[in-house]
Write a protein that holds these residues in place. Sequence first.
Motif, short mmCIF file in Angstrom:
data_model
loop_
_atom_site.label_atom_id
_atom_site.label_comp_id
_atom_site.label_asym_id
_atom_site.label_seq_id
_atom_site.Cartn_x
_atom_site.Cartn_y
_atom_site.Cartn_z
N UNK A 1 0.90 -1.05 -0.26
CA UNK A 1 -0.12 0.01 -0.11
C UNK A 1 0.88 1.35 -0.06
N UNK A 2 0.48 2.26 -0.60
CA UNK A 2 0.94 3.54 -0.59
C UNK A 2 1.10 4.16 0.76
N UNK A 3 0.02 3.99 1.52
CA UNK A 3 0.19 4.57 2.96
C UNK A 3 1.29 3.75 3.69
N UNK B 1 -8.01 -3.87 -2.19
CA UNK B 1 -8.10 -3.21 -3.49
C UNK B 1 -8.03 -4.63 -4.60
N UNK B 2 -8.96 -4.35 -5.55
CA UNK B 2 -9.14 -5.13 -6.55
C UNK B 2 -7.91 -5.71 -7.36
N UNK C 1 -14.69 6.31 1.06
CA UNK C 1 -14.40 7.59 1.19
C UNK C 1 -13.14 7.99 1.08
N UNK C 2 -12.19 7.10 0.42
CA UNK C 2 -10.70 7.39 0.36
C UNK C 2 -10.60 8.18 -0.73
N UNK C 3 -11.09 7.74 -1.85
CA UNK C 3 -11.07 8.67 -3.08
C UNK C 3 -12.00 8.33 -4.04
N UNK C 4 -12.09 9.35 -5.13
CA UNK C 4 -13.04 9.13 -6.16
C UNK C 4 -13.13 7.69 -6.73
N UNK D 1 -5.28 5.32 -5.56
CA UNK D 1 -5.69 3.86 -5.35
C UNK D 1 -5.01 3.19 -4.06
N UNK D 2 -4.14 3.94 -3.50
CA UNK D 2 -3.34 3.38 -2.28
C UNK D 2 -2.54 2.28 -2.85
#
Length: 466
Positions: free
Chosen positions: A108-110, A244-245, A196-199, A139-140
């Motif tokens: 993950x990016x985070x 994340x898929x 609610x993370x991103x679009x 998309x993390x």
Amino acid sequence: MRVVWLATGAVVAAALAAIPYVSAKDNPESAVIEVPVDADAASLPTLAPLVKAVEPAVVAIEVEGKSEEVDLAEIPPMFRPFVPEGPHRSHGEGSGFVISADGHVLTNNHVIEGADRIVAKFADGREVTAEVIGRDPATDVALLQLDGDRNDWAHVKLGSSAGLEVGDWVVAIGNPLGLGLTVTAGILSGKGREIGHDAFDDFLQTDAAINMGNSGGPLFDLHGRVVGMNTAIAQGANTIGFAVPADLIADLLEELTTEGRVARGYLGVQVQPMDPVLARTLGTEKGALVSNVQPGTPASESGIEQGDVILGVAKRPIADAGDLIDAVAAHKPGEKVSVDVLRDGKARSFQVRLAERRLGEDEPAAAEELAEPMHGKVGVSLAPVPERISEITGTTGGAIVESVVPDSPADGKLLPGDVIVEVNRKPVKDPADAAALLGKGTGAALVRVIRDGTSVYVAVERGDGG
């Protein structure tokens, strides 16, 4: 719903020391209960072969970075002795998995954001430093490269999340709470979740137990294919985790590898959902209703206007706001695409050269004594827009909604404080003008208001009052 991202700090490991355990010495041998194993129990399936096969490709991720200096004045006095003075090193943990023989690792990016040192720890005890190749905060997803010249790393394959069905078995493997390789199993509980993370939210939901430190770890199907990457949990809930898929990740890999980032197209409109009355008023049940056009964007320069309903992008049908975001983002900045709209009941098409979507920028969904007498057909009390509100909203003229009659046509549609700027696509000069336009005709009125600084369309049915 509050969502918790699953990277964890080293402080959690210290807390584990406090967990009590029961020694075998506390259970005399005479108290042991022998459970007979029948043939059916012995034949139950085991996940052990799957775990043994994929284990060499799953890693624990440890990161270090420089933390900013903390202002002790903002810390309660009782806690200040525990806060390091000045800049200091921060530590964090997560999970990841190797996806290629040359040592590409997904996480993950985070997990790695802000890190200046990254170490991948394998189940056999090896520790290998890694560098960031590319990352996509939207998309993390982050892609790492293991250091060294090896091209024989054990790795797993990305499967397809599209074929997954709710109820399918899945297996999560990661490094929760810094414990090391940990395996849990469950089912796919849902697809297409927005948290609610991103679009671009399109998460898988699972009840396989995942915890702090699982971020970036793989979610496997029973064939050992990665169908998702564990990312977050719903705070306060039991076994509601999100991943994340795999299909989304696969779409990013080439660009992350070659460019280090993902560039997405940007149109520059604000859109909102349509309720049945609004859809009937506009003459279409599908599409993305443009509630605002950002100045200086491709949309404004191409002629797209507020009130347009976008029905297609590059011949791809648009059913709602989410479709529009995905369709625009699928094209690259600078690419020219056709945008088909419905305006005043007539189909129109525009050629638009897309800009680049910046981080955090999307085609957002809209948020939700001279008083004019109550207007009977609609059920609102209107007044002139105070000068201060006109300055804040950037409007000229209009009418502000002072109150709404309960159970009137406007109830649940218009709110006190709304600034009415258009009725049926005609500008509103003042309260009297708004009342006249609302009272003219029958059926639903298409009303554009400024609400909390955002342009919003509502369709208000008109009653028989006058």
